[in-house]
Design a protein around this motif. Structure first.
Motif, mmCIF file in Angstrom:
data_model
loop_
_atom_site.group_PDB
_atom_site.id
_atom_site.type_symbol
_atom_site.label_atom_id
_atom_site.label_comp_id
_atom_site.label_asym_id
_atom_site.label_seq_id
_atom_site.Cartn_x
_atom_site.Cartn_y
_atom_site.Cartn_z
ATOM 1 N N PHE A 1 8.484 -1.891 19.909
ATOM 2 C CA PHE A 1 8.386 -2.167 18.479
ATOM 3 C C PHE A 1 7.443 -1.163 17.827
ATOM 4 C CE2 PHE A 1 4.985 -4.508 20.532
ATOM 5 C CZ PHE A 1 3.887 -4.192 19.749
ATOM 6 N N ALA A 2 7.394 -1.201 16.501
ATOM 7 C CA ALA A 2 6.470 -0.356 15.751
ATOM 8 C C ALA A 2 5.982 -1.111 14.525
ATOM 9 C CB ALA A 2 7.129 0.955 15.335
ATOM 10 N N VAL A 3 4.749 -0.807 14.113
ATOM 11 C CA VAL A 3 4.167 -1.326 12.887
ATOM 12 C C VAL A 3 3.703 -0.133 12.057
ATOM 13 C CG1 VAL A 3 2.321 -2.714 11.858
ATOM 14 C CG2 VAL A 3 3.403 -3.450 14.009
ATOM 15 N N SER A 4 4.210 -0.034 10.832
ATOM 16 C CA SER A 4 3.833 1.053 9.935
ATOM 17 C C SER A 4 3.210 0.445 8.685
ATOM 18 C CB SER A 4 5.061 1.898 9.559
ATOM 19 O OG SER A 4 4.700 2.945 8.672
ATOM 20 N N LEU A 5 1.929 0.702 8.483
ATOM 21 C CA LEU A 5 1.194 0.185 7.340
ATOM 22 C C LEU A 5 0.920 1.336 6.371
ATOM 23 C CD1 LEU A 5 -1.355 -2.065 9.272
ATOM 24 C CD2 LEU A 5 0.935 -2.652 8.432
ATOM 25 N N ALA A 6 1.470 1.235 5.173
ATOM 26 C CA ALA A 6 1.310 2.283 4.157
ATOM 27 C C ALA A 6 1.839 3.626 4.661
ATOM 28 C CB ALA A 6 -0.153 2.412 3.726
ATOM 29 N N GLY A 7 2.860 3.595 5.508
ATOM 30 C CA GLY A 7 3.480 4.812 6.010
ATOM 31 C C GLY A 7 4.867 4.999 5.430
ATOM 32 N N GLY B 1 4.615 -2.598 6.099
ATOM 33 C CA GLY B 1 3.874 -3.208 5.002
ATOM 34 C C GLY B 1 3.284 -2.145 4.101
ATOM 35 N N ARG B 2 3.260 -2.427 2.796
ATOM 36 C CA ARG B 2 2.666 -1.480 1.845
ATOM 37 C C ARG B 2 2.176 -2.231 0.617
ATOM 38 N NH1 ARG B 2 6.460 0.016 -2.180
ATOM 39 N NH2 ARG B 2 8.513 -0.937 -1.846
ATOM 40 N N GLY B 3 1.226 -1.611 -0.079
ATOM 41 C CA GLY B 3 0.677 -2.200 -1.279
ATOM 42 C C GLY B 3 1.501 -1.866 -2.506
ATOM 43 N N ALA B 4 1.642 -2.826 -3.404
ATOM 44 C CA ALA B 4 2.386 -2.591 -4.641
ATOM 45 C C ALA B 4 1.701 -1.556 -5.532
ATOM 46 C CB ALA B 4 2.547 -3.908 -5.402
ATOM 47 N N LEU B 5 0.386 -1.373 -5.357
ATOM 48 C CA LEU B 5 -0.371 -0.425 -6.175
ATOM 49 C C LEU B 5 -0.689 0.869 -5.422
ATOM 50 C CD1 LEU B 5 -2.892 -2.885 -7.897
ATOM 51 C CD2 LEU B 5 -0.599 -2.202 -8.641
ATOM 52 N N GLY C 1 9.728 -6.386 6.420
ATOM 53 C CA GLY C 1 8.985 -5.632 5.421
ATOM 54 C C GLY C 1 8.360 -6.534 4.385
ATOM 55 N N ARG C 2 7.200 -6.119 3.880
ATOM 56 C CA ARG C 2 6.553 -6.878 2.819
ATOM 57 C C ARG C 2 5.743 -5.943 1.933
ATOM 58 N NH1 ARG C 2 2.353 -12.066 3.224
ATOM 59 N NH2 ARG C 2 2.055 -12.262 0.962
ATOM 60 N N VAL C 3 5.855 -6.158 0.625
ATOM 61 C CA VAL C 3 5.044 -5.453 -0.369
ATOM 62 C C VAL C 3 3.990 -6.430 -0.869
ATOM 63 C CG1 VAL C 3 5.049 -4.221 -2.562
ATOM 64 C CG2 VAL C 3 7.024 -4.035 -1.029
ATOM 65 N N TYR C 4 2.714 -6.006 -0.830
ATOM 66 C CA TYR C 4 1.604 -6.896 -1.156
ATOM 67 C C TYR C 4 1.106 -6.660 -2.581
ATOM 68 C CZ TYR C 4 1.712 -7.809 3.804
ATOM 69 O OH TYR C 4 2.136 -8.175 5.062
ATOM 70 N N PRO C 5 1.283 -7.632 -3.471
ATOM 71 C CA PRO C 5 0.822 -7.478 -4.858
ATOM 72 C C PRO C 5 -0.687 -7.245 -4.911
ATOM 73 C CG PRO C 5 2.242 -9.397 -4.627
ATOM 74 C CD PRO C 5 1.926 -8.932 -3.240
ATOM 75 N N GLY C 6 -1.108 -6.330 -5.782
ATOM 76 C CA GLY C 6 -2.530 -6.074 -5.968
ATOM 77 C C GLY C 6 -3.158 -5.173 -4.931
ATOM 78 N N LEU C 7 -2.397 -4.787 -3.899
ATOM 79 C CA LEU C 7 -2.942 -3.954 -2.829
ATOM 80 C C LEU C 7 -2.642 -2.487 -3.093
ATOM 81 C CD1 LEU C 7 -4.338 -3.854 -0.019
ATOM 82 C CD2 LEU C 7 -2.044 -4.012 0.996
ATOM 83 N N VAL D 1 -5.371 -1.967 3.837
ATOM 84 C CA VAL D 1 -4.845 -3.104 4.588
ATOM 85 C C VAL D 1 -5.597 -4.346 4.127
ATOM 86 C CG1 VAL D 1 -4.526 -4.134 6.863
ATOM 87 C CG2 VAL D 1 -4.284 -1.669 6.564
ATOM 88 N N SER D 2 -4.871 -5.377 3.727
ATOM 89 C CA SER D 2 -5.494 -6.603 3.241
ATOM 90 C C SER D 2 -5.542 -7.654 4.349
ATOM 91 C CB SER D 2 -4.709 -7.152 2.050
ATOM 92 O OG SER D 2 -3.432 -7.604 2.466
ATOM 93 N N ALA D 3 -6.284 -8.725 4.091
ATOM 94 C CA ALA D 3 -6.364 -9.830 5.049
ATOM 95 C C ALA D 3 -4.993 -10.482 5.234
ATOM 96 C CB ALA D 3 -7.392 -10.856 4.576
ATOM 97 N N ASP D 4 -4.241 -10.613 4.138
ATOM 98 C CA ASP D 4 -2.897 -11.188 4.239
ATOM 99 C C ASP D 4 -1.993 -10.323 5.110
ATOM 100 O OD1 ASP D 4 -3.523 -13.356 2.705
ATOM 101 O OD2 ASP D 4 -2.628 -12.587 0.861
ATOM 102 N N GLU D 5 -2.083 -9.014 4.920
ATOM 103 C CA GLU D 5 -1.258 -8.109 5.710
ATOM 104 C C GLU D 5 -1.650 -8.168 7.183
ATOM 105 O OE1 GLU D 5 0.557 -3.657 5.218
ATOM 106 O OE2 GLU D 5 -1.555 -3.929 4.710
#
Length: 217
Positions: free
Chosen positions: A131-137, A160-164, A188-194, A198-202
């Motif tokens: 598997f792979a995890v890509s954060l803001a990539g 995962g990536r931030g909406a901002l 996949g998930r886009v995090y509002p306000g991020l 990397v946020s705690a939710d992410e």
């Protein structure tokens, strides 16, 4: 730019000594631009304890005065050159091949440039990673020989990536949105306000994803 990148084995942070790694799943962490192996290693206590975590240092030095290390340049004529990114990813795959031994499974997780490396490594060696995890990539918009095999195998990928997040160019995000679903089993998930972070939710979502990837006893 013509030199072949090589990872420094002496710069790797491990969560367990050699005697405690046999038969356990291995999770390799890759940091972002201008950082080092200590950055993502700080996440290790928040990840499932079943994994042996190895945080590696990127092989390239950014231009002065930027500190730390990088996987590929983001400035000048070679900025975001996918061939340089691929060369660094090959160095990463080579290093992992040398240390994986009898690991129960191998996964990759990266942030920003490290997130690009996670996807790039999966594309270079589709059968080598569970598997792979890509954060803001993002996924580089160039074909690689393993893409067809990756699309057939469809390993799990968390993106995962931030909406901002305005660090990653919008065209690369748009390409990744289209490319990933055709090649992997995407969570996949886009995090509002991020922003580019990397946020705690992410991190909680990543931990849940990693638990689902643990090999069955």
């Amino acid at each position: 730019m013509s030199e072949t990148p090589v990872l420094d084995s002496a710069a790797v942070r491990w969560s367990a000594p050699p005697a405690e790694r046999a038969g356990r799943p291995l999770l390799v962490l890759m940091h972002g631009y201008g950082s080092d192996e200590n950055d993502l290693f700080a996440l290790a206590p928040h990840l499932p304890a079943e994994y042996v975590v190895a945080a590696v240092r990127a092989p390239l030095s950014p231009p002065f005065p930027t500190p730390g290390w990088s996987w590929y340049p983001i400035e000048g004529l070679h900025g975001r050159d996918p061939d340089i990114a691929t060369a660094s990813a090959r160095a990463l795959v080579t290093w992992i091949d040398g240390v994986r031994a009898d690991a129960a499974s191998v996964g990759v997780l990266g942030f920003s440039q490290g997130g690009v490396m996670a996807i790039e490594a999966l594309r270079l060696a589709p059968d080598a990673f569970s598997f792979a995890v890509s954060l803001a990539g993002y996924a580089n918009p160039h074909p690689l020989p393993g893409d067809a095999a990756l699309a057939e195998r469809r390993p799990p990928v968390f993106w995962g990536r931030g909406a901002l997040d305005d660090v990653i160019p919008a065209p690369l995000v748009a390409h990744t949105v289209q490319w990933l679903p055709g090649h992997v089993e995407l969570s996949g998930r886009v995090y509002p306000g991020l922003a580019h972070a990397v946020s705690a939710d992410e991190l909680s979502d990543v931990s849940t994803f990693l638990r689902k990837q643990l090999p069955e006893a």
